[in-house]
Motif scaffolding. Sequence first.
Motif, PDB file in Angstrom:
ATOM      1  N   LEU A  22      -3.475 -97.232 -24.341  1.00 10.19           N
ATOM      2  CA  LEU A  22      -4.237 -97.010 -25.544  1.00 10.19           C
ATOM      3  C   LEU A  22      -5.706 -96.515 -25.282  1.00 10.19           C
ATOM      4  O   LEU A  22      -6.277 -96.610 -24.074  1.00 10.19           O
ATOM      5  CB  LEU A  22      -4.502 -98.360 -26.248  1.00 10.19           C
ATOM      6  N   HIS A  25     -10.662 -98.089 -29.301  1.00  9.08           N
ATOM      7  CA  HIS A  25     -10.301 -98.431 -30.703  1.00  9.08           C
ATOM      8  C   HIS A  25      -9.096 -98.259 -31.178  1.00  9.08           C
ATOM      9  O   HIS A  25      -8.801 -98.377 -32.487  1.00  9.08           O
ATOM     10  CB  HIS A  25     -11.438 -97.667 -31.602  1.00  9.08           C
ATOM     11  N   GLN A  26      -8.036 -98.339 -30.254  1.00 11.19           N
ATOM     12  CA  GLN A  26      -6.775 -97.979 -30.871  1.00 11.19           C
ATOM     13  C   GLN A  26      -6.162 -99.239 -30.594  1.00 11.19           C
ATOM     14  O   GLN A  26      -6.566-100.208 -29.858  1.00 11.19           O
ATOM     15  CB  GLN A  26      -6.015 -97.052 -29.951  1.00 11.19           C
ATOM     16  N   LYS A  27      -4.994 -99.645 -31.332  1.00 10.10           N
ATOM     17  CA  LYS A  27      -4.163-100.744 -31.251  1.00 10.10           C
ATOM     18  C   LYS A  27      -2.717-100.373 -31.628  1.00 10.10           C
ATOM     19  O   LYS A  27      -2.485 -99.573 -32.410  1.00 10.10           O
ATOM     20  CB  LYS A  27      -4.586-101.827 -32.198  1.00 10.10           C
ATOM     21  N   LEU A  29       0.883-101.372 -33.160  1.00 11.24           N
ATOM     22  CA  LEU A  29       1.544-102.092 -34.272  1.00 11.24           C
ATOM     23  C   LEU A  29       2.868-102.380 -34.143  1.00 11.24           C
ATOM     24  O   LEU A  29       3.499-101.290 -34.172  1.00 11.24           O
ATOM     25  CB  LEU A  29       1.011-101.979 -35.715  1.00 11.24           C
ATOM     26  N   VAL A  36       0.087-107.197 -34.792  1.00 10.53           N
ATOM     27  CA  VAL A  36      -0.683-106.413 -33.594  1.00 10.53           C
ATOM     28  C   VAL A  36      -0.009-106.600 -32.235  1.00 10.53           C
ATOM     29  O   VAL A  36       0.223-107.996 -31.941  1.00 10.53           O
ATOM     30  CB  VAL A  36      -2.116-106.740 -33.725  1.00 10.53           C
ATOM     31  N   GLN A  38      -0.883-104.835 -28.998  1.00 16.32           N
ATOM     32  CA  GLN A  38      -1.700-104.439 -28.035  1.00 16.32           C
ATOM     33  C   GLN A  38      -3.027-104.110 -28.849  1.00 16.32           C
ATOM     34  O   GLN A  38      -3.155-103.401 -29.958  1.00 16.32           O
ATOM     35  CB  GLN A  38      -1.167-103.344 -27.084  1.00 16.32           C
ATOM     36  N   ARG A  39      -3.984-104.431 -28.182  1.00 13.57           N
ATOM     37  CA  ARG A  39      -5.380-103.716 -28.589  1.00 13.57           C
ATOM     38  C   ARG A  39      -6.086-103.268 -27.266  1.00 13.57           C
ATOM     39  O   ARG A  39      -5.974-103.557 -26.386  1.00 13.57           O
ATOM     40  CB  ARG A  39      -6.417-104.637 -29.059  1.00 13.57           C
ATOM     41  N   TYR A  40      -6.986-102.055 -27.542  1.00  9.28           N
ATOM     42  CA  TYR A  40      -7.682-101.723 -26.426  1.00  9.28           C
ATOM     43  C   TYR A  40      -8.768-102.565 -25.980  1.00  9.28           C
ATOM     44  O   TYR A  40      -9.427-103.104 -26.744  1.00  9.28           O
ATOM     45  CB  TYR A  40      -8.204-100.365 -26.718  1.00  9.28           C
ATOM     46  N   ASN A  41      -8.739-102.957 -24.586  1.00 10.64           N
ATOM     47  CA  ASN A  41      -9.823-103.809 -24.137  1.00 10.64           C
ATOM     48  C   ASN A  41     -10.577-103.131 -23.162  1.00 10.64           C
ATOM     49  O   ASN A  41      -9.991-102.842 -22.019  1.00 10.64           O
ATOM     50  CB  ASN A  41      -9.177-105.044 -23.564  1.00 10.64           C
ATOM     51  N   ARG A 185     -14.097-112.630 -27.735  1.00 14.62           N
ATOM     52  CA  ARG A 185     -13.974-111.224 -26.830  1.00 14.62           C
ATOM     53  C   ARG A 185     -13.249-111.438 -25.466  1.00 14.62           C
ATOM     54  O   ARG A 185     -12.360-110.564 -25.151  1.00 14.62           O
ATOM     55  CB  ARG A 185     -15.428-110.629 -26.697  1.00 14.62           C
ATOM     56  N   ASP A 190      -6.424-110.703 -25.779  1.00 20.69           N
ATOM     57  CA  ASP A 190      -6.658-109.793 -24.545  1.00 20.69           C
ATOM     58  C   ASP A 190      -6.683-110.332 -23.170  1.00 20.69           C
ATOM     59  O   ASP A 190      -6.464-109.624 -22.425  1.00 20.69           O
ATOM     60  CB  ASP A 190      -7.972-109.118 -24.844  1.00 20.69           C
TER      61      ASP A 190
END
Length: 198
Positions: A22, A25-27, A29, A36, A38-41, A185, A190
């Motif tokens: 990613l 700011h991408q995730k 779905l 959700v 994955q989220r970008y970390n 956070r 994450d």
Amino acid sequence: MATTDQLIICEHCDCVYEKVTLAKHQKALCTCCGGVLQRYNGLSVEQRLALAFTATVLWIFANFYPVMSISLKGLKNSATLWDSVLALSQGPITFIALVAAISIIIAPFFQLVLLIWVLSFALVHRRSPGFKVCMRWLETLRPWSMLEVCLLGAMVAVFKLAGLLDVIPGIGLFALAVLSLLLIRIAGRDVRDLWDIL
């Protein structure tokens, strides 16, 4: 076909997907249920460890400094998180005091201890002793840590009492607010990235 370490399973509907890289700011779905995956970390291990130590200092401030002080006609009183748990334990709802102690004091403390333990070893690219147990406990403790609920309750109390008494938010309330954000956070979903990193 991807290897099993490159697969991700949706928590909500059990659909299986391949992990993707990613950008900021991408995730990712789930196409079936919209959950959700994955989220970008963007945090490195060093940054996570620094934030974990910062959160530990804030936990100390939140627990040992007054959350709020009230005064009326020259009489003053202040309360910490421990005072609120003790006040609940002396009434007819003692069980609620135990739940409050676990969710606003004990669970966040153990989350921070486990994070610091795991991240200290991750800093030198090693798995900590008991890594699997620590990671499972981090997942188990996540729903029990309800600092944001406590923060919301304290804010409501401040606004409700402000019309009747002189209410002064204390250092503990500000520490609690920042600690809530930091825990979301660094100890949120994450934290699973550590399985891949290590």
